[in-house]
Design a protein around this motif. Structure first.
Motif, PDB file in Angstrom:
ATOM      1  N   PRO A  85     111.895 -73.991  34.022  1.00  0.00           N
ATOM      2  CA  PRO A  85     111.291 -74.962  34.935  1.00  0.00           C
ATOM      3  C   PRO A  85     109.965 -75.460  34.368  1.00  0.00           C
ATOM      4  O   PRO A  85     109.304 -74.759  33.589  1.00  0.00           O
ATOM      5  CB  PRO A  85     111.076 -74.156  36.224  1.00  0.00           C
ATOM      6  CG  PRO A  85     111.967 -72.965  36.102  1.00  0.00           C
ATOM      7  CD  PRO A  85     112.068 -72.667  34.633  1.00  0.00           C
ATOM      8  N   PRO A  86     109.547 -76.670  34.751  1.00  0.00           N
ATOM      9  CA  PRO A  86     108.259 -77.192  34.273  1.00  0.00           C
ATOM     10  C   PRO A  86     107.118 -76.227  34.601  1.00  0.00           C
ATOM     11  O   PRO A  86     107.021 -75.714  35.719  1.00  0.00           O
ATOM     12  CB  PRO A  86     108.112 -78.517  35.034  1.00  0.00           C
ATOM     13  CG  PRO A  86     109.522 -78.916  35.362  1.00  0.00           C
ATOM     14  CD  PRO A  86     110.262 -77.638  35.602  1.00  0.00           C
ATOM     15  N   GLY A  87     106.295 -75.984  33.610  1.00  0.00           N
ATOM     16  CA  GLY A  87     105.153 -75.114  33.820  1.00  0.00           C
ATOM     17  C   GLY A  87     105.450 -73.629  33.791  1.00  0.00           C
ATOM     18  O   GLY A  87     104.545 -72.811  34.008  1.00  0.00           O
ATOM     19  N   ALA A  88     106.715 -73.262  33.500  1.00  0.00           N
ATOM     20  CA  ALA A  88     107.089 -71.848  33.561  1.00  0.00           C
ATOM     21  C   ALA A  88     106.553 -71.046  32.386  1.00  0.00           C
ATOM     22  O   ALA A  88     106.233 -69.863  32.530  1.00  0.00           O
ATOM     23  CB  ALA A  88     108.611 -71.710  33.625  1.00  0.00           C
ATOM     24  N   LEU A  89     106.451 -71.676  31.206  1.00  0.00           N
ATOM     25  CA  LEU A  89     106.098 -70.904  30.018  1.00  0.00           C
ATOM     26  C   LEU A  89     104.724 -70.238  30.127  1.00  0.00           C
ATOM     27  O   LEU A  89     104.600 -69.034  29.836  1.00  0.00           O
ATOM     28  CB  LEU A  89     106.178 -71.775  28.764  1.00  0.00           C
ATOM     29  CG  LEU A  89     105.949 -71.044  27.434  1.00  0.00           C
ATOM     30  CD1 LEU A  89     106.956 -69.899  27.258  1.00  0.00           C
ATOM     31  CD2 LEU A  89     106.052 -72.017  26.258  1.00  0.00           C
ATOM     32  N   PRO A  90     103.671 -70.954  30.534  1.00  0.00           N
ATOM     33  CA  PRO A  90     102.375 -70.261  30.679  1.00  0.00           C
ATOM     34  C   PRO A  90     102.441 -69.099  31.661  1.00  0.00           C
ATOM     35  O   PRO A  90     101.811 -68.049  31.444  1.00  0.00           O
ATOM     36  CB  PRO A  90     101.442 -71.362  31.176  1.00  0.00           C
ATOM     37  CG  PRO A  90     102.076 -72.633  30.698  1.00  0.00           C
ATOM     38  CD  PRO A  90     103.546 -72.399  30.792  1.00  0.00           C
ATOM     39  N   TYR A  91     103.211 -69.269  32.740  1.00  0.00           N
ATOM     40  CA  TYR A  91     103.360 -68.175  33.710  1.00  0.00           C
ATOM     41  C   TYR A  91     104.032 -66.967  33.058  1.00  0.00           C
ATOM     42  O   TYR A  91     103.598 -65.822  33.232  1.00  0.00           O
ATOM     43  CB  TYR A  91     104.190 -68.656  34.899  1.00  0.00           C
ATOM     44  CG  TYR A  91     104.678 -67.552  35.790  1.00  0.00           C
ATOM     45  CD1 TYR A  91     103.833 -66.905  36.692  1.00  0.00           C
ATOM     46  CD2 TYR A  91     106.011 -67.120  35.731  1.00  0.00           C
ATOM     47  CE1 TYR A  91     104.291 -65.872  37.505  1.00  0.00           C
ATOM     48  CE2 TYR A  91     106.472 -66.091  36.530  1.00  0.00           C
ATOM     49  CZ  TYR A  91     105.609 -65.483  37.412  1.00  0.00           C
ATOM     50  OH  TYR A  91     106.061 -64.457  38.214  1.00  0.00           O
ATOM     51  N   LEU A  92     105.104 -67.219  32.282  1.00  0.00           N
ATOM     52  CA  LEU A  92     105.824 -66.125  31.642  1.00  0.00           C
ATOM     53  C   LEU A  92     104.961 -65.431  30.598  1.00  0.00           C
ATOM     54  O   LEU A  92     104.965 -64.201  30.490  1.00  0.00           O
ATOM     55  CB  LEU A  92     107.123 -66.651  31.009  1.00  0.00           C
ATOM     56  CG  LEU A  92     108.162 -67.198  31.985  1.00  0.00           C
ATOM     57  CD1 LEU A  92     109.320 -67.831  31.217  1.00  0.00           C
ATOM     58  CD2 LEU A  92     108.667 -66.102  32.917  1.00  0.00           C
ATOM     59  N   LEU A  93     104.220 -66.208  29.833  1.00  0.00           N
ATOM     60  CA  LEU A  93     103.341 -65.596  28.833  1.00  0.00           C
ATOM     61  C   LEU A  93     102.208 -64.811  29.489  1.00  0.00           C
ATOM     62  O   LEU A  93     101.593 -63.957  28.848  1.00  0.00           O
ATOM     63  CB  LEU A  93     102.793 -66.665  27.889  1.00  0.00           C
ATOM     64  CG  LEU A  93     103.837 -67.365  27.005  1.00  0.00           C
ATOM     65  CD1 LEU A  93     103.165 -68.364  26.072  1.00  0.00           C
ATOM     66  CD2 LEU A  93     104.664 -66.360  26.207  1.00  0.00           C
ATOM     67  N   GLY A  94     101.974 -65.087  30.751  1.00  0.00           N
ATOM     68  CA  GLY A  94     101.003 -64.294  31.497  1.00  0.00           C
ATOM     69  C   GLY A  94     101.437 -62.855  31.689  1.00  0.00           C
ATOM     70  O   GLY A  94     100.621 -62.004  32.067  1.00  0.00           O
ATOM     71  N   ARG A  95     102.717 -62.573  31.437  1.00  0.00           N
ATOM     72  CA  ARG A  95     103.205 -61.186  31.492  1.00  0.00           C
ATOM     73  C   ARG A  95     102.739 -60.400  30.270  1.00  0.00           C
ATOM     74  O   ARG A  95     103.020 -59.204  30.179  1.00  0.00           O
ATOM     75  CB  ARG A  95     104.736 -61.141  31.557  1.00  0.00           C
ATOM     76  CG  ARG A  95     105.350 -61.644  32.867  1.00  0.00           C
ATOM     77  CD  ARG A  95     106.827 -61.278  32.949  1.00  0.00           C
ATOM     78  NE  ARG A  95     107.009 -59.833  32.881  1.00  0.00           N
ATOM     79  CZ  ARG A  95     107.917 -59.227  32.118  1.00  0.00           C
ATOM     80  NH1 ARG A  95     108.693 -59.930  31.320  1.00  0.00           N
ATOM     81  NH2 ARG A  95     108.025 -57.906  32.137  1.00  0.00           N
ATOM     82  N   LEU A  96     102.050 -61.088  29.350  1.00  0.00           N
ATOM     83  CA  LEU A  96     101.599 -60.456  28.103  1.00  0.00           C
ATOM     84  C   LEU A  96     100.072 -60.437  28.070  1.00  0.00           C
ATOM     85  O   LEU A  96      99.444 -61.278  27.425  1.00  0.00           O
ATOM     86  CB  LEU A  96     102.139 -61.232  26.894  1.00  0.00           C
ATOM     87  CG  LEU A  96     103.648 -61.482  26.842  1.00  0.00           C
ATOM     88  CD1 LEU A  96     103.998 -62.403  25.668  1.00  0.00           C
ATOM     89  CD2 LEU A  96     104.417 -60.168  26.757  1.00  0.00           C
ATOM     90  N   PRO A  97      99.429 -59.510  28.762  1.00  0.00           N
ATOM     91  CA  PRO A  97      97.969 -59.500  28.787  1.00  0.00           C
ATOM     92  C   PRO A  97      97.334 -59.272  27.421  1.00  0.00           C
ATOM     93  O   PRO A  97      96.166 -59.611  27.233  1.00  0.00           O
ATOM     94  CB  PRO A  97      97.640 -58.348  29.753  1.00  0.00           C
ATOM     95  CG  PRO A  97      98.874 -57.507  29.796  1.00  0.00           C
ATOM     96  CD  PRO A  97     100.007 -58.451  29.608  1.00  0.00           C
ATOM     97  N   ARG A  98      98.115 -58.745  26.454  1.00  0.00           N
ATOM     98  CA  ARG A  98      97.566 -58.517  25.111  1.00  0.00           C
ATOM     99  C   ARG A  98      98.245 -59.449  24.094  1.00  0.00           C
ATOM    100  O   ARG A  98      98.431 -59.094  22.935  1.00  0.00           O
ATOM    101  CB  ARG A  98      97.732 -57.049  24.715  1.00  0.00           C
ATOM    102  CG  ARG A  98      96.982 -56.096  25.640  1.00  0.00           C
ATOM    103  CD  ARG A  98      97.143 -54.644  25.220  1.00  0.00           C
ATOM    104  NE  ARG A  98      96.491 -54.377  23.940  1.00  0.00           N
ATOM    105  CZ  ARG A  98      96.568 -53.209  23.296  1.00  0.00           C
ATOM    106  NH1 ARG A  98      97.269 -52.215  23.827  1.00  0.00           N
ATOM    107  NH2 ARG A  98      95.958 -53.035  22.138  1.00  0.00           N
ATOM    108  N   LEU A  99      98.581 -60.648  24.550  1.00  0.00           N
ATOM    109  CA  LEU A  99      99.187 -61.647  23.658  1.00  0.00           C
ATOM    110  C   LEU A  99      98.189 -62.042  22.583  1.00  0.00           C
ATOM    111  O   LEU A  99      97.111 -62.551  22.869  1.00  0.00           O
ATOM    112  CB  LEU A  99      99.605 -62.879  24.467  1.00  0.00           C
ATOM    113  CG  LEU A  99     100.203 -64.038  23.658  1.00  0.00           C
ATOM    114  CD1 LEU A  99     101.534 -63.635  23.022  1.00  0.00           C
ATOM    115  CD2 LEU A  99     100.398 -65.265  24.555  1.00  0.00           C
ATOM    116  N   ARG A 100      98.570 -61.802  21.331  1.00  0.00           N
ATOM    117  CA  ARG A 100      97.670 -62.148  20.220  1.00  0.00           C
ATOM    118  C   ARG A 100      97.790 -63.611  19.850  1.00  0.00           C
ATOM    119  O   ARG A 100      96.803 -64.273  19.547  1.00  0.00           O
ATOM    120  CB  ARG A 100      97.966 -61.255  19.009  1.00  0.00           C
ATOM    121  CG  ARG A 100      97.229 -61.728  17.789  1.00  0.00           C
ATOM    122  CD  ARG A 100      97.180 -60.771  16.645  1.00  0.00           C
ATOM    123  NE  ARG A 100      96.516 -61.409  15.520  1.00  0.00           N
ATOM    124  CZ  ARG A 100      95.214 -61.563  15.406  1.00  0.00           C
ATOM    125  NH1 ARG A 100      94.416 -61.113  16.356  1.00  0.00           N
ATOM    126  NH2 ARG A 100      94.682 -62.161  14.358  1.00  0.00           N
TER     127      ARG A 100
END
Length: 325
Positions: free
Chosen positions: A277-292
Motif C-alpha cells: 500500500p502507498p506509504g507502507a515501506l517506511p512503516y515496515l522499515l520502522g520494524r528495524l530500529p537498528r537499520l543501518r
C-alpha cells in the motif's frame, strides 16, 4: 561455470528431520544466504567468492522443499516456524554460535522472522526485495483477495496441484519465463492471472534472456529442480499455502520488532513494491530500529543479487565490516 562456483563445496545435513543440501565456501564468521521462489543456492553464485575472500564462511542451503533438498509431503510442514526452525538448527549443525542472515524474496521473511524470534543467534540480518512484513495480524489472503482479486498469484497458488502441474510441465520454460519476466516499461505491477487463464499466460517466452541470466545459469537452476519430477515446484508453492497459518501461529508475536543490526536492499522496479500500500515501506522499515542502510537500486527488478551483484556485494560487505568493527 565460473571459478567461484566451481570452488563451492557441496554437502548435506539433516535438520528437524529434513535433509537439506548445502553449498559452502570460505572460513570465518558464518553468513547464511537464504534464497526465494523459484530459486536455489545457485541464486547466490555471485556472492560466494567476494564474501569468502573477505573472511566469511558462506553457506547457502536449498531451503526445505526446494531444489536438491528434501520435500516433506504435508502442506503444513512449510510454516514460517518450520523454516525458522531449520535456520536455527542449521546454525547449530554447522558448529556456530550465531550467524548473519541474508535473505532474498521468501528468504527475506525467513531471515527477518528468525532475527525477531531468535536475536541470540543472529548477529545481523539483511533482507533483499521483501521488507520486514508484520508478524501475526489478520489473515493476509483476505487482504490480498480484496486488493488484487482471485487471480493474484499468491491466491492462485492456494489450490493444491494446479500451479504445481503448470510449472512442472516444462521446468526450463517456467524458470526462463519467471526469471526473465519484467514489464517492458519498467513499471512494476502485481502478478495477476486473468479469469480462465493459466499461470504462465501473463509471462510470455522472452525473445532473449536478460543480460544477467545466462543459458549456463538457467541450466544450473533446471538441474537443481530435476530431481522432484512433477513435484518440482510443490515444495516452494507450499510456502505460500501457509500464509494464513503463519499469521495464526505468529499471533503471540504481533508487533515484535527486529532488534539486531539490519540492512534492506531493493530494486526500484521490483514487483514487490507494487504489492505494498502507498506509504507502507517506511512503516515496515520502522520494524528495524537498528537499520543501518536502505539501499535503492535503480533500473533493477526483483532478482536483486543476480541483477546487480556488484552493488549488492558492496552493500553486504560494508554491513558485515561494521558488524565486525
Amino acid at each position: 561455470m565460473s571459478d567461484s562456483v566451481k570452488s563451492v563445496r557441496h554437502s548435506e545435513v539433516e535438520v528437524n528431520g529434513v535433509r537439506l543440501h548445502l553449498a559452502e565456501q570460505g572460513e570465518g564468521p558464518l553468513v547464511l544466504l537464504l534464497h526465494g521462489f523459484p530459486e536455489s543456492w545457485y541464486s547466490w553464485r555471485h556472492q560466494f567468492g567476494p564474501l569468502a575472500e573477505a573472511g566469511y564462511r558462506v553457506v547457502a542451503p536449498d531451503q526445505r522443499g526446494y531444489a536438491r533438498s528434501a520435500q516433506p509431503a504435508a502442506v503444513d510442514a512449510y510454516t514460517l516456524l518450520h523454516l525458522v526452525g531449520d535456520v536455527t538448527a542449521l546454525i547449530g549443525a554447522l558448529g556456530a554460535e550465531s550467524a548473519v542472515l541474508v535473505g532474498h524474496d521468501w528468504g527475506a521473511p525467513v531471515a527477518w522472522t528468525t532475527a525477531a524470534l531468535r536475536p541470540d543467534l543472529v548477529r545481523g540480518v539483511a533482507g533483499l526485495s521483501v521488507p520486514p512484513l508484520p508478524v501475526g495480524g489478520p489473515p493476509p489472503l483476505d487482504t490480498l483477495r480484496e486488493s488484487f482479486g482471485e487471480g493474484f498469484y499468491q491466491v492462485y497458488f492456494q489450490e493444491p496441484g494446479r500451479a504445481d502441474a503448470e510449472l512442472a510441465a516444462d521446468v526450463r520454460s517456467s524458470l526462463r519465463r519467471i526469471l526473465s519476466g519484467r514489464q517492458p516499461d519498467g513499471v512494476p505491477r502485481p502478478w495477476v492471472i486473468p479469469a480462465g487463464g493459466t499461470l504462465l499466460d501473463t509471462i510470455p517466452e522472452p525473445e532473449r534472456l536478460p543480460d544477467w541470466l545466462t543459458e549456463e545459469a538457467l541450466d544450473a537452476f533446471v538441474a537443481d529442480y530435476a530431481g522432484h519430477g512433477e513435484r518440482a515446484f510443490t515444495g516452494g508453492l507450499n510456502w505460500y499455502r501457509n500464509l494464513n497459518r503463519n499469521a495464526e501461529l505468529l499471533a503471540p508475536f504481533t508487533g515484535l520488532t527486529v532488534e539486531v543490526p539490519a540492512l534492506y536492499v531493493a530494486g526500484e522496479q521490483d514487483l514487490v513494491h507494487a504489492m505494498l500500500p502507498p506509504g507502507a515501506l517506511p512503516y515496515l522499515l520502522g520494524r528495524l530500529p537498528r537499520l543501518r542502510d536502505h539501499v535503492r537500486l535503480p533500473e533493477t527488478g526483483h532478482w536483486t543479487q543476480q541483477e546487480r551483484p556488484a552493488e549488492v556485494n558492496a552493500a553486504l560487505l560494508d554491513f558485515l565490516a561494521h558488524l565486525d568493527g
